[in-house]
Scaffold this active site. Structure first.
Site, PDB file in Angstrom:
ATOM      1  N   HIS A  39       0.863  -1.195   0.000  1.00  0.00           N
ATOM      2  CA  HIS A  39       0.000   0.000   0.000  1.00  0.00           C
ATOM      3  C   HIS A  39       0.891   1.235   0.000  1.00  0.00           C
ATOM      4  O   HIS A  39       1.289   1.731   1.049  1.00  0.00           O
ATOM      5  CB  HIS A  39      -0.908  -0.040   1.245  1.00  0.00           C
ATOM      6  CG  HIS A  39      -1.926   1.066   1.306  1.00  0.00           C
ATOM      7  ND1 HIS A  39      -3.112   0.923   2.007  1.00  0.00           N
ATOM      8  CD2 HIS A  39      -1.946   2.321   0.792  1.00  0.00           C
ATOM      9  CE1 HIS A  39      -3.802   2.055   1.915  1.00  0.00           C
ATOM     10  NE2 HIS A  39      -3.107   2.930   1.195  1.00  0.00           N
ATOM     11  N   HIS A 219      -9.670   1.199  -1.024  1.00  0.00           N
ATOM     12  CA  HIS A 219      -9.570   1.835   0.286  1.00  0.00           C
ATOM     13  C   HIS A 219     -10.971   1.789   0.911  1.00  0.00           C
ATOM     14  O   HIS A 219     -11.938   2.220   0.271  1.00  0.00           O
ATOM     15  CB  HIS A 219      -9.147   3.293   0.156  1.00  0.00           C
ATOM     16  CG  HIS A 219      -7.688   3.503  -0.127  1.00  0.00           C
ATOM     17  ND1 HIS A 219      -7.048   2.925  -1.182  1.00  0.00           N
ATOM     18  CD2 HIS A 219      -6.751   4.244   0.535  1.00  0.00           C
ATOM     19  CE1 HIS A 219      -5.764   3.299  -1.170  1.00  0.00           C
ATOM     20  NE2 HIS A 219      -5.562   4.099  -0.141  1.00  0.00           N
ATOM     21  N   GLU A 222     -11.201   3.405   6.272  1.00  0.00           N
ATOM     22  CA  GLU A 222     -10.100   4.246   6.764  1.00  0.00           C
ATOM     23  C   GLU A 222     -10.759   5.309   7.646  1.00  0.00           C
ATOM     24  O   GLU A 222     -10.571   5.323   8.858  1.00  0.00           O
ATOM     25  CB  GLU A 222      -9.336   4.888   5.598  1.00  0.00           C
ATOM     26  CG  GLU A 222      -8.210   5.826   6.023  1.00  0.00           C
ATOM     27  CD  GLU A 222      -7.540   6.558   4.849  1.00  0.00           C
ATOM     28  OE1 GLU A 222      -8.081   6.533   3.723  1.00  0.00           O
ATOM     29  OE2 GLU A 222      -6.463   7.169   5.072  1.00  0.00           O
ATOM     30  N   ASP A 300       1.893   3.947   2.810  1.00  0.00           N
ATOM     31  CA  ASP A 300       0.849   4.808   2.233  1.00  0.00           C
ATOM     32  C   ASP A 300       1.440   5.986   1.445  1.00  0.00           C
ATOM     33  O   ASP A 300       1.595   5.887   0.235  1.00  0.00           O
ATOM     34  CB  ASP A 300      -0.100   5.302   3.343  1.00  0.00           C
ATOM     35  CG  ASP A 300      -1.494   5.624   2.839  1.00  0.00           C
ATOM     36  OD1 ASP A 300      -1.770   5.372   1.665  1.00  0.00           O
ATOM     37  OD2 ASP A 300      -2.320   6.117   3.636  1.00  0.00           O
ATOM     38  N   ASP A 301       1.731   7.082   2.139  1.00  0.00           N
ATOM     39  CA  ASP A 301       2.297   8.279   1.500  1.00  0.00           C
ATOM     40  C   ASP A 301       3.481   8.741   2.349  1.00  0.00           C
ATOM     41  O   ASP A 301       3.384   9.737   3.084  1.00  0.00           O
ATOM     42  CB  ASP A 301       1.232   9.388   1.436  1.00  0.00           C
ATOM     43  CG  ASP A 301       0.011   8.934   0.660  1.00  0.00           C
ATOM     44  OD1 ASP A 301       0.070   8.914  -0.585  1.00  0.00           O
ATOM     45  OD2 ASP A 301      -0.990   8.561   1.300  1.00  0.00           O
TER      46      ASP A 301
HETATM   47  N1  HPA Z   1      -6.578   7.421   1.527  1.00  0.00           N
HETATM   48  C1  HPA Z   1      -7.270   7.747   0.456  1.00  0.00           C
HETATM   49  N2  HPA Z   1      -6.713   8.230  -0.633  1.00  0.00           N
HETATM   50  C2  HPA Z   1      -5.395   8.380  -0.664  1.00  0.00           C
HETATM   51  C3  HPA Z   1      -4.628   8.058   0.420  1.00  0.00           C
HETATM   52  C4  HPA Z   1      -5.238   7.535   1.579  1.00  0.00           C
HETATM   53  O1  HPA Z   1      -4.627   7.213   2.615  1.00  0.00           O
HETATM   54  N3  HPA Z   1      -3.359   8.335   0.080  1.00  0.00           N
HETATM   55  C5  HPA Z   1      -3.361   8.796  -1.174  1.00  0.00           C
HETATM   56  N4  HPA Z   1      -4.614   8.829  -1.630  1.00  0.00           N
HETATM   57 ZN    ZN Z   2      -3.708   4.798   0.647  1.00  0.00          ZN
END
Ligand code: HPA
Ligand code: ZN
Length: 363
Positions: A39, A219, A222, A300-301
């Site tokens: 991810h 996703h 979350e 993730d990012d």
């Molecule tokens: N959630 C949803 N969209 C996203 C995310 C995330 O954590 N990171 C990049 N786009």
């Molecule tokens: Zn993500």
């Protein structure tokens, strides 16, 4: 056979007891552990320094004057507050070489963190909506990944995400663009603003993607409700849930996820940065692991959330009492949940087993 190495392992020491020796031991175990990432948004690996470099190279103006100013702006209150700044950052990516450089920089971080396989997301609409050709994006990412395999020995897959705040028609257009790149794209996913954009909005797009032979992920859970997890499973036929941490709200769902071994690609630092959990101590990932869910650790990012794979592992291990076997279990789960061949899975499981059984002997 695949499970036995964890049972046979001699390293049963709880590793997060108080005391420096054990903290160091835990850090070194995590650093050396072979890892698999499932991810990772490639646009989310754009470090502020590279953002400035590309802005200069491409003549794009930024609303910040230094990388430090950019970092100072990364104070998020929820998912949307992050997405607003994340889409703005992506504006510096214009040419194929930019996508190559971005992906190559991420692969070098994988090498540092001992990530041996990675499955990365990209968001084509973030770029095609700005007039950048789909082919420019995919070709830059793909050629860096091929070089990563050849020069760094890191294997990889690409998953294309639809932006859920955009409409179904735009997602269909994007899927049709992807058809010419089936050899490069293993699956499709769903990201961006979860609240107000439930899975059913994309049920027909995902059905078409499945018919075309793409695997699916989404996703869900979350920030959004557990119904998004149920609907991703039922309507989008996903092979993995990205995040999914809200599953703790529903005991029946917990049982179903545990029984089916449906993978969750959890992102601990992302979740605390975006206030899904206030503190890492409150994060449910270790509880989910102990309840038998197939949970994995991911970044993730990483350029926005303060860390790559090792940082995510360390953050979890520092805030929860965990054994080495449990830490290794995150990699085992990720191997099992990955979109690679059975042969490649066996190879990675062997590599992990060797590492776990030799870790203490070799010291
Ligand atoms: N959630 C949803 N969209 C996203 C995310 C995330 O954590 N990171 C990049 N786009
Ligand atoms: Zn993500």
């Amino acid at each position: 056979m695949l499970d036995t190495f964890l049972e046979k392992s001699a390293c049963r020491t709880p590793i997060n007891v108080n005391g420096d020796a054990s903290v160091n031991q835990q850090t070194s175990f995590i650093e050396q552990l072979p890892k698999v990432e499932l991810h990772l948004h490639i646009e989310g690996s754009l470090e502020p320094e590279m953002m400035f470099e590309l802005a200069q190279r491409n003549g794009v103006s930024l609303p910040f004057s230094t990388p430090e100013e950019v970092k100072a702006a990364y104070q998020f209150t929820n998912l949307q507050s992050f997405l607003d700044i994340y889409y703005q950052g992506a504006n510096v990516l214009i040419h194929e070489r930019d996508f190559y450089d971005l992906t190559w920089a991420y692969l070098l971080r994988c090498q540092q963190d001992n990530v041996v396989h990675t499955e990365i997301f990209f968001d084509p609409q973030t770029h095609t909506d700005r007039g950048i050709a789909f082919d420019t994006v995919i070709n830059g990412i793909y050629s860096a990944l091929r070089d990563g395999e050849e020069k760094l020995g890191i294997s990889s897959q690409i998953i294309m995400c639809f932006l859920r705040h955009l409409d179904e028609e735009s997602a269909f257009d994007t899927l049709f663009e992807a058809m010419a790149h089936k050899d490069k794209i293993v699956g499709v996913g769903l990201d961006s603003s979860e609240l107000g954009h439930p899975p059913e909005k994309f049920a027909r797009v995902f059905r078409k993607a499945l018919d075309e032979g793409f695997l699916t992920v989404a996703h869900a859970g979350e920030e959004g409700p557990v119904s998004n997890i149920y609907d991703s499973l039922e309507l989008l036929k996903v092979s993995r849930i990205d995040h999914g941490v809200r599953c703790s709200d529903d005991e029946n769902l917990l049982h179903a996820l545990s029984n089916s071994k449906m993978p969750l690609t959890v992102c601990p630092l992302s979740n605390t940065k975006l206030k899904v959990f206030e503190r890492m101590e409150d994060h449910n990932i270790v509880e989910l692991l102990r309840r038998g869910l197939c949970v994995t650790i991911n970044s993730d990012d990483p350029a926005y959330f303060g860390g790559y794979m090792n940082d995510n592992f360390k953050a979890v291990a520092e805030s929860h009492q965990m054994s080495e076997q449990e830490l290794a279990m995150f990699t085992r789960n990720a191997i099992m949940a990955s979109f690679i061949s059975e042969e490649q899975k066996s190879h990675l499981l062997d590599k992990l087993g060797q590492f776990v059984s030799h870790y203490h002997q070799d010291k």
